[in-house]
Every structure is written in structure tokens, then in C-alpha cells.
Design an enzyme around this catalytic site. Structure first.
Site: not given
Ligand code: ZN
Length: 508
Positions: A265-266, A269, A295
Site C-alpha cells: 500500500h505505502e 503511494h 489512494e
Molecule cells: Zn493510503
């Protein structure tokens, strides 16, 4: 020539602001990764002073005058003009807040973070409650200062998702929720979930998990010469400059999910931040279009790749090699089913792709109530537990796995949670488009070629930065505005194959 000179002066001012903002980011990063507990009394003052200085630069009469002049000048390229236009829009909002307010907010949230961290560890909401009350009062003050037509919460949404309205989200969730519920009904109608997943909760040593996380990030194309990963209570991504993108993760030795999903997830980003055009450092072109789009990048990697069958066709043997004791008897099919198990759970960051949205809807409802003043901070745990029972059928055993689980409110980030759902919906729509434009995308992924996807995202999304807003970007890439149908179609296909139910009778 005058326009060029003015534009250069604008770029110089923006880069000074970016430099100072990056110093502030580094102090924030340090606070959450390394700072000793007692450091907070001095740190909150430093953060508050720097925020005030940045606010002064962002709203300085010299910059405002320059922006107004540039906005009406000819001779700028389309991108230059757009950078100026977006800066002027952001500055107009900032002008409505004074330095004193910005400093008070930073000072309060910096202290509130420490109180939240302690409250969460001790599972005692009363430690955080007085700080939360202060933050809510400040956020209500912000709404009044900036002004709104319909709902005060619109002001807070706008900070993360420019142009988004409470009413629009009410409508979106009202249509989206029954479709999710229908899908969940189809899954539970297949009977008790017998997919084995106990192997995810065996002991996975910290060091080996850490190495696995770095390896996955490398495969995604994370550039370790322009970024690093560390450990923190709540995983996050922060930019300390165009060539220094920091991410954090957390590792639970008895739950492999936590590290895997937070890393991916990160990482998503971070790829966005690393993908901005360095030549536009300090300008809107080097910023995210919105948090929803940010996101969309993390959720696309987390769900469509990290929870996808193709990636694990490629990567599961590698994970098995790293953890032979825990995974040697597990097949990639079993692993795929285990990481996609659908069941209501207490913790948002551990939720499956479907029930995840209920965690967001609960926070959206609560935030609206807190900001409009119909819910008091002290009544928050009761309201939280009530909504978890209503939407997810769960009893919340303690505040730490309930109302204290997220960092956001301690940061003053009200209006942020809805961007998680928006991000997932954008992700499904973007990924659908990627499969149309990149030939054999799933096959490429199953052979470990993730870079092909990273490059597509870089060209279509990362390089544009904030020069297009979310809706413009979505229409430019996919030919239409945000449409949750893409998510429902994707999720129906995925869970139909895992839970083996036949035709869906979901109304459209
Ligand atoms: Zn996030």
C-alpha cells in the site's frame, strides 16, 4: 520576456516553500519513527513555528500579487498557466486562515498524536478525549473561517479531495452500499467459509518479513536511491523532497497480512511521489491531484496486484523459499484464497476489499456528526461501537481495537477517510483501463513484469500531478467520470471465482 521572468520568480518562491515544507515533513517523520517520548514538548513548538513560517510564505502579499499578475498574462505555456491557476486556488483558501490559527492547529495536533499513541497502547480513550475535543473545535473554527454553503464538512473534504461535497458522497455511498451488501450476501450464502488461512498467523520472524517487504517493494519499482522504508506505529508515506520519499511499515510476527499490505500500500503511494517530474519541484505538477487519486495508487497496488492471482503466480514460490517452514505445504491457490478471505473485522487496515468500505462509511458518518456538533467527543466510543454493530455486526471489545485504531483524528485529518473508498473505486476503474491498454497485462504480472504497470501509471497519472483534478484525470484516462460499477464488476468476478457462487442477481 516579462511573463517568463515573473514565472521564474514564482517558481523560485514555490521552491522555497517546498524546501521549508520538506524540513517540516522530516521533523514529522522523525516524530513518528525515532523521536524519544519527551522530545514532544520541544518538537511541537518547532513544528508549530515552521508551519506558521510556511503559511506566511504561502500567503505573502508578494506571492499573491505575482500570482494574480501571472494569471492574466499571456505567453505562458498551458502547463505553466495551470500551475499558476492551481496555486492561486490553493492560496485563496489559505488566505482565509491566519498564522495564529495554523500554529494553534499544528501545536495541538502534534501533542494530540502523542496522547493518541499513549491512549491506543493503554486502550484508554479518556487520555485522547481532551485533545480530540480541542481538535474538533479547531476544525469547526476552520469551517467557519473558510465558509461553506451546504455542510461544514464540505470545507474539510475539499482539503483532501478538491471540489468534493458531503452531499455527493452521501449519494455515492447510498448507491454503492446496497451493491456491496448484495455481494456479501452472495458470499455468505455459499455457507461457512472453509478456506484455510491459519498459516498466515504462524510465527513469521521480524527480520525475514522485513526483507520480504523490501523485496516486494523492489519488484514494484520502488527506487531505494530515492527513498527508504522504516518502522512506525501507523504506516505512512511522506515526501522529504523530490529525491527522498519515505515510507513506513509495521510488522506483526504472528500475522503476515500486516506487513504485506502495508508495504504494498505505502509502496503504491511512494511510486506516485517518486513519479512526479523533478523539473517541476515545488509546483502543483509535483503534487498529488487529490488524496483520492493518491489512494487510487496505493489501493491499485494493494488490491489489484497484491491481492491478485497473477502476482502470486509469480511471487508465491519466492515467498515460500523465504518461509519454507510456514508455507511449504501451502499452494498458491490456497494462499490466494486466504489473502482474499471476506469476513467482517474490527480493524480497518486489516479488512478485506469489500467490508473495508463499511469501515470508511462508519468514519464518514461519525465525522459529519462531530463537525456539525451533533456528536460530542466524549460520546464517540459509544457511537463507534453502535455503528460497528449496525454495519459489521461486531462487538468492539476495547477502544484500542475500536475508536483509537486510526491515527488520522490525532493529526486533525477530518475528511480524509472517504478518500480511501474513492481511491479503491478509482483504482478499479484505472486498472480496468490498464488491462485494455497494456497487452497481456495479467500475463506480464504473472511473469514478474510489474514495471510495465508502473510505467503506464507514471505516464497517465504520476507525471500529471495536480495539473488535472480527480474528475478531469479520470475522464482523460478512462473516458468517463468515477463509476463504482468497475469496482463491483471486478469484485464480483474475483469473489465468484474464490467462493464459487454462480450468477449474481445484483441490481444495477
Ligand atoms: Zn493510503
Amino acid at each position: 520576456m516579462k511573463a517568463i521572468r515573473n514565472y521564474d520568480r514564482y517558481v523560485e518562491k514555490m521552491q522555497q516553500i517546498a524546501d521549508l515544507s520538506n524540513v517540516l515533513s522530516l521533523l514529522h517523520w522523525d516524530q513518528e519513527v525515532y523521536m524519544p517520548a519527551d522530545g514532544i514538548s520541544i518538537r511541537s513548538g518547532q513544528l508549530s513555528m515552521l508551519s506558521g513560517m510556511i503559511h506566511d510564505l504561502q500567503t505573502s502579499p508578494g506571492l499573491v500579487e505575482l500570482l494574480r499578475e501571472l494569471a492574466s498574462e499571456s505567453g505562458l505555456s498551458a502547463d505553466e498557466h495551470k500551475n499558476v491557476e492551481v496555486t492561486l486556488r490553493d492560496t485563496t483558501r489559505k488566505l482565509l486562515l491566519d498564522r495564529d490559527f495554523v500554529e494553534r492547529l499544528t501545536y495541538t495536533t502534534s501533542n494530540a498524536f502523542v496522547a493518541w499513541d499513549k491512549a491506543r497502547k493503554e486502550s484508554d480513550f479518556s487520555i485522547f478525549a481532551p485533545w480530540l475535543e480541542k481538535i474538533i473545535a479547531l476544525k469547526q473554527e476552520e469551517c467557519r473561517k473558510i465558509g461553506y454553503q451546504d455542510h461544514p464538512y464540505d470545507v474539510l473534504l475539499d482539503e483532501f479531495e478538491p471540489g468534493m461535497k458531503t452531499r455527493t458522497l452521501d449519494t455515492l455511498f447510498a448507491a454503492f452500499k446496497p451493491e456491496l451488501e448484495e455481494l456479501l450476501k452472495q458470499i455468505s450464502a455459499t455457507g461457512p467459509d472453509t478456506h484455510e488461512d491459519s498459516f498466515m498467523y504462524l510465527n513469521y520472524p521480524k527480520d525475514k518479513q522485513w526483507q520480504a517487504g523490501l523485496d516486494v517493494l523492489g519488484k514494484m519499482g520502488f527506487d531505494f536511491n530515492r527513498g527508504r522504508q522504516d518502522i512506525s506505529t501507523h504506516p505512512f508515506t511522506i515526501s522529504v523532497g523530490a529525491k527522498d520519499i519515505r515510507i513506513t511499515t509495521r510488522i506483526n510476527e504472528n500475522n503476515l497480512h500486516e506487513m504485506l499490505w502495508s508495504c504494498i500500500h505505502e509502496g503504491g503511494h511512494a511510486l506516485y511521489e517518486q513519479g512526479f517530474d523533478e523539473a517541476t519541484y515545488g509546483l502543483p505538477q509535483s503534487e498529488a491531484a487529490s488524496l483520492g487519486i493518491h489512494e487510487s495508487q496505493s489501493r491499485l497496488w494493494e488490491n489489484h496486484i497484491g491481492r491478485g492471482a497473477s502476482f502470486w503466480d509469480y511471487y508465491f514460490p519466492k515467498l515460500q523459499q523465504r518461509f519454507p517452514q510456514q508455507l511449504s505445504t501451502v499452494t498458491s491457490e490456497l494462499f490466494y484464497a486466504a489473502i482474499n478471505k471476506v469476513r467482517p473485522s474490527l480493524i480497518r487496515t486489516n479488512a478485506d476489499e469489500l467490508t473495508y468500505h463499511f469501515h470508511v462509511i462508519i468514519r464518514f458518518e461519525i465525522e459529519k456528526e462531530l463537525i456539525e456538533g451533533s456528536l460530542k467527543a466524549t460520546d464517540l466510543p459509544t457511537r463507534w461501537n453502535e455503528l460497528y454493530k449496525k454495519y459489521l455486526g461486531l462487538d468492539v471489545p476495547d477502544d484500542s481495537s475500536g475508536v483509537l485504531q486510526d491515527i488520522h483524528w490525532s493529526h486533525g485529518s477530518f475528511g480524509y477517510f472517504p478518500t480511501y473508498s474513492l481511491g479503491s473505486l478509482y483504482a478499479a476503474q484505472f486498472y480496468h483501463q490498464a488491462t485494455l491498454e497494456i497487452s497481456n497485462l495479467e500475463k506480464e504480472i504473472s511473469e514478474g513484469n510489474l514495471i510495465i504497470l508502473k510505467n503506464w501509471l507514471r505516464k497517465k497519472i504520476h507525471r500529471i500531478g495536480k495539473l488535472a483534478d480527480s474528475d478531469d484525470l479520470c475522464r482523460k484516462i478512462t473516458g468517463e467520470s468515477l463509476n463504482f460499477r468497475y469496482f463491483i464488476d471486478y469484485a464480483s468476478r474475483k469473489y465468484r471465482s474464490i467462493y464459487r457462487f454462480s450468477e449474481l442477481t445484483v441490481s444495477s
